[in-house]
Design a protein around this motif. Structure first.
Motif: not given
Length: 267
Positions: A183-196, A198-202, A207-212
């Motif tokens: 749940q933590v991984v999905v909520m974070l990397l899917s953009g549900a907690t923080i919009p994508v 706002f993610f640092p570039e790396p 995240a773009g290569y993952l299904p979340f």
């Protein structure tokens, strides 16, 4: 004939969901509290930034994104992992495997009634309120059709991930810690907690290569883009379709291999 069986399971799921109306009210109240916290948190972030636009998003854009992400989460959450874990621990899974329907399909349609109730009780009211309060910030046009298609694929991807994690219980016979981590991984990397955005570039690249990202960020980007470019839209939906097929295949294969590990405790 098969469709009738599926709809029967959906109807049973709706009836079961309506039996716990107080629980639904508690969830709604909890979401309101969460959104209040989110509002003041991001208001402080934008105030400290000293600018109206951060990473291409205004405060209004960010708030709309997070409010709809929360509504989508409540709409798509099925608690499949917990159900599989309990079934494996109690031995009930043996009876489910004897049913004249593949276990994976049976679990999905058993929870499909929850989609209907959560759509009318959480997502639709939230969507209407946001659309009215923001005075047209959400563009209502052809993007709604693509949004529906995107959400359908997001549900499939989310279910495949849940089913994959639930299958791990065949090895561990305990699912609590693994599911919390999921749940933590999905909520974070899917953009549900923080919009994508706002993610640092790396991290954004990873995240773009993952299904979340295809679970929450993809449908929301389709919905909130007032003038989507055809190429961008096709890319977003194409990536979702790829993960739809890939995760379904992976979860199915892992389930078939893992069934050899099944053990039932007790008499």
């Amino acid at each position: 004939m098969k469709l009738k069986k599926f709809l029967t399971l959906t109807r049973a799921g709706i009836i079961e969901s309506l039996q716990f109306r107080l629980g639904t009210l508690v969830i709604v109240a909890g979401n309101l509290l969460y959104l209040i916290i989110v509002y003041f948190l991001w208001k402080a972030i934008y105030a400290s930034a000293g600018t109206d636009v951060v990473n291409g998003m205004t405060f209004s854009d960010t708030l709309i994104y997070l409010v709809l992400a929360t509504a989508l989460f409540q709409f798509m959450e099925m608690y499949i992992v917990w159900e599989m874990g309990r079934g494996i621990q109690s031995g009930k899974i043996v009876l489910d495997l004897l049913k004249p329907m593949p276990y994976r399909r049976f679990m999905f349609w058993s929870y499909s009634g929850t989609f209907v109730t959560q759509f009318f009780f959480t997502f639709l009211p939230t969507f209407i309120v946001v659309a009215v309060v923001t005075h047209g910030a959400i563009h209502l046009g052809l993007n709604l059709l693509f949004f529906v298609i995107s959400v359908m694929m997001a549900v499939s991807i989310n279910y495949s991930i849940d089913f994959l994690v639930g299958t791990i219980c065949l090895y561990t016979e305990s699912i609590w810690g693994i599911n919390i981590m999921k749940q933590v991984v999905v909520m974070l990397l899917s953009g549900a907690t923080i919009p994508v955005a706002f993610f640092p570039e790396p991290l954004k690249t990873i995240a773009g290569y993952l299904p979340f990202c295809s679970i929450y960020n993809a449908p929301l980007s389709v919905l909130l883009e007032s003038d989507p470019q055809p190429q961008t839209l096709l890319t977003t939906l194409g990536i979702q379709l790829f993960w739809c097929i890939a995760m379904a295949a992976i979860s199915n294969l892992f389930w078939r291999v893992s069934l050899r590990q099944i053990t039932v405790n007790g008499g």
